[in-house]
Design a protein around this motif. Structure first.
Motif, PDB file in Angstrom:
ATOM      1  N   ASP A  31     -72.660 -32.757   5.299  1.00  0.00           N
ATOM      2  CA  ASP A  31     -71.592 -31.924   4.736  1.00  0.00           C
ATOM      3  C   ASP A  31     -71.418 -30.631   5.552  1.00  0.00           C
ATOM      4  O   ASP A  31     -70.287 -30.168   5.753  1.00  0.00           O
ATOM      5  CB  ASP A  31     -71.908 -31.592   3.269  1.00  0.00           C
ATOM      6  CG  ASP A  31     -70.716 -31.020   2.515  1.00  0.00           C
ATOM      7  OD1 ASP A  31     -69.560 -31.317   2.903  1.00  0.00           O
ATOM      8  OD2 ASP A  31     -70.940 -30.281   1.534  1.00  0.00           O
ATOM      9  N   ASP A  88     -70.334 -24.475   3.452  1.00  0.00           N
ATOM     10  CA  ASP A  88     -71.418 -25.210   2.794  1.00  0.00           C
ATOM     11  C   ASP A  88     -72.727 -24.418   2.763  1.00  0.00           C
ATOM     12  O   ASP A  88     -73.796 -24.999   2.740  1.00  0.00           O
ATOM     13  CB  ASP A  88     -71.641 -26.560   3.513  1.00  0.00           C
ATOM     14  CG  ASP A  88     -72.482 -27.527   2.682  1.00  0.00           C
ATOM     15  OD1 ASP A  88     -72.235 -27.621   1.464  1.00  0.00           O
ATOM     16  OD2 ASP A  88     -73.384 -28.168   3.240  1.00  0.00           O
ATOM     17  N   HIS A 114     -69.370 -25.073  -2.071  1.00  0.00           N
ATOM     18  CA  HIS A 114     -69.337 -25.738  -3.386  1.00  0.00           C
ATOM     19  C   HIS A 114     -70.637 -25.542  -4.169  1.00  0.00           C
ATOM     20  O   HIS A 114     -70.861 -26.271  -5.148  1.00  0.00           O
ATOM     21  CB  HIS A 114     -69.018 -27.231  -3.217  1.00  0.00           C
ATOM     22  CG  HIS A 114     -70.123 -28.034  -2.614  1.00  0.00           C
ATOM     23  ND1 HIS A 114     -70.584 -29.198  -3.168  1.00  0.00           N
ATOM     24  CD2 HIS A 114     -70.870 -27.845  -1.501  1.00  0.00           C
ATOM     25  CE1 HIS A 114     -71.555 -29.693  -2.420  1.00  0.00           C
ATOM     26  NE2 HIS A 114     -71.748 -28.889  -1.396  1.00  0.00           N
ATOM     27  N   HIS A 115     -71.498 -24.621  -3.738  1.00  0.00           N
ATOM     28  CA  HIS A 115     -72.746 -24.381  -4.474  1.00  0.00           C
ATOM     29  C   HIS A 115     -72.496 -23.414  -5.629  1.00  0.00           C
ATOM     30  O   HIS A 115     -72.029 -22.298  -5.411  1.00  0.00           O
ATOM     31  CB  HIS A 115     -73.814 -23.788  -3.560  1.00  0.00           C
ATOM     32  CG  HIS A 115     -74.281 -24.727  -2.496  1.00  0.00           C
ATOM     33  ND1 HIS A 115     -73.720 -24.746  -1.242  1.00  0.00           N
ATOM     34  CD2 HIS A 115     -75.229 -25.683  -2.509  1.00  0.00           C
ATOM     35  CE1 HIS A 115     -74.333 -25.682  -0.526  1.00  0.00           C
ATOM     36  NE2 HIS A 115     -75.252 -26.263  -1.270  1.00  0.00           N
ATOM     37  N   THR A 134     -68.469 -29.708   0.326  1.00  0.00           N
ATOM     38  CA  THR A 134     -67.589 -28.740   0.980  1.00  0.00           C
ATOM     39  C   THR A 134     -66.506 -29.482   1.766  1.00  0.00           C
ATOM     40  O   THR A 134     -65.374 -29.017   1.878  1.00  0.00           O
ATOM     41  CB  THR A 134     -68.406 -27.806   1.881  1.00  0.00           C
ATOM     42  OG1 THR A 134     -69.415 -27.184   1.080  1.00  0.00           O
ATOM     43  CG2 THR A 134     -67.533 -26.717   2.495  1.00  0.00           C
ATOM     44  N   ASP A 164     -72.866 -36.172   0.964  1.00  0.00           N
ATOM     45  CA  ASP A 164     -73.187 -35.268  -0.148  1.00  0.00           C
ATOM     46  C   ASP A 164     -73.030 -35.919  -1.522  1.00  0.00           C
ATOM     47  O   ASP A 164     -73.427 -35.339  -2.532  1.00  0.00           O
ATOM     48  CB  ASP A 164     -72.336 -33.992  -0.088  1.00  0.00           C
ATOM     49  CG  ASP A 164     -73.191 -32.768   0.264  1.00  0.00           C
ATOM     50  OD1 ASP A 164     -74.189 -32.935   0.977  1.00  0.00           O
ATOM     51  OD2 ASP A 164     -72.853 -31.644  -0.187  1.00  0.00           O
TER      52      ASP A 164
END
Ligand code: 5GP
Ligand code: MN
Length: 324
Positions: A31, A88, A114-115, A134, A164
């Protein structure tokens, strides 16, 4: 914590600047690299100048991606750049010191991720924790802005999202994810070929590592936590590369009755890397990781913590037992 920007505003940033440095986290996975190439190749197709930096460079396992030869270590001297974009990367520190030095002349920092644990460290932030990768965010940005999607970006985005989501299996996978994959196939993606290159092309030493890990496998008496460990000497004994352990944890996550799988890895400096996977929404491994300064996602998280490994195991396993 600053608010998310809009995709429209990202488009203005892309339009108004010329030189971009795209970076991702240390020990990059599919990712991380896929998101860099996906966005970068699209920006290049718009006539922009793009640097692709990673503190640990390109893993061999992703060298099949078209354009991946553009990924380099960050240069020792900071070049003139307009915009630094972290992809990411849950915390700025995870970019690595070299990246921060190389990007010192950036006028603007953009953070695309996207965390859920991302503290929004950019001047401009686009963090979507509902996205499984991501790479899917990058795809949505390109689509929304009508940016070019060259073949290399297409392949990179597919690999980013496939790796991912555990090959489109995890519950983070949505209908949007499958629609994206279908669109990438409509654009000529060769799904058999790219999956074979991603998943059926491991070096033998990775399987030797798997054998060594299996010899350390333990299950808690209630059967809910499976864990294994890698001691530092294995790194030299098997001539391992950092990416060789990528995804192996899925083997023990897949044990029936297991809620949490944990991988303890002794790092060369004596620190310990902990990798956790949960199969159960009620056990949030990101929260457990945060107790030790780590982070990630509810169902996949990690920590770097002080050793020795026996102490790290004891502490983390106790925290997991408490959470269960
Ligand atoms: P992995 O176990 O595959 O290394 O990581 C799982 C997830 O946790 C990834 O999304 C990764 O970004 C995050 N993660 C792994 N290690 C760390 C860490 O040391 N700190 C933080 N904040 N996140 C981590
Ligand atoms: Mn990711």
């Amino acid at each position: 914590m600053s608010e998310n920007t809009s995709i429209q505003a990202l488009g203005e940033i892309f339009d108004q600047h010329q030189t971009f440095a795209l970076m991702s986290h240390m020990r990059p996975d599919g990712d991380a690299i896929g998101s860099q190439l996906g966005l970068g190749l699209a920006l290049e197709a718009m006539g922009k100048t793009v640097f692709y930096w990673n503190e640990d460079g390109l893993p061999d396992s992703l060298a099949f991606l078209p354009g991946s030869e553009k990924i380099s270590l960050p240069p020792a001297e900071a070049p003139e750049i307009d915009v630094a974009i972290a992809l990411d990367t849950a915390t700025k520190v995870r970019l690595g010191e070299g990246n921060l030095i190389a990007a010192a002349k950036a006028k603007l920092w953009v953070n695309i991720d996207h965390h859920i644990s991302n503290p929004r460290y950019g001047d401009v932030n686009y963090v979507d924790a509902t996205s499984p990768a991501t790479g899917q965010i990058v795809y949505e940005i390109l689509q929304h802005l009508g940016m070019p999607l060259p073949d290399g970006a297409r392949d990179a985005i597919y690999v980013a999202v496939s790796t991912d989501t555990g090959s489109f299996q995890y519950e983070s996978t949505t209908a949007r994810t499958y629609r994206m994959a279908a669109d990438l196939m409509d654009r000529g993606l060769n799904v058999g070929d790219i999956n074979a290159k991603t998943y059926d092309s491991h070096p033998y030493r990775r399987i030797e590592l798997l054998r060594a890990l299996l010899n350390t496998l333990e299950l808690t008496p209630d059967g809910k936590v499976a864990h294994w460990q890698m001691l530092d000497h294995l790194r030299t004994d098997l001539a391992l590369k950092p990416e060789d352990s990528e995804g192996l944890i899925d083997m023990i996550r897949a044990i029936r009755g297991v809620q949490v799988a944990v991988f303890f890895e002794e790092l060369p400096g004596g620190k310990v890397r902990v990798s956790m996977r949960s199969k159960d929404r009620s056990v949030n491994v990101c929260d457990i990781a945060a107790q030790f300064g780590g982070g990630g996602h509810a169902l996949a998280a990690g920590i770097r913590m002080p050793g020795p490994i026996s102490d790290a195991k004891q502490q983390v396993l106790a925290a997991i037992t408490a959470a269960i």
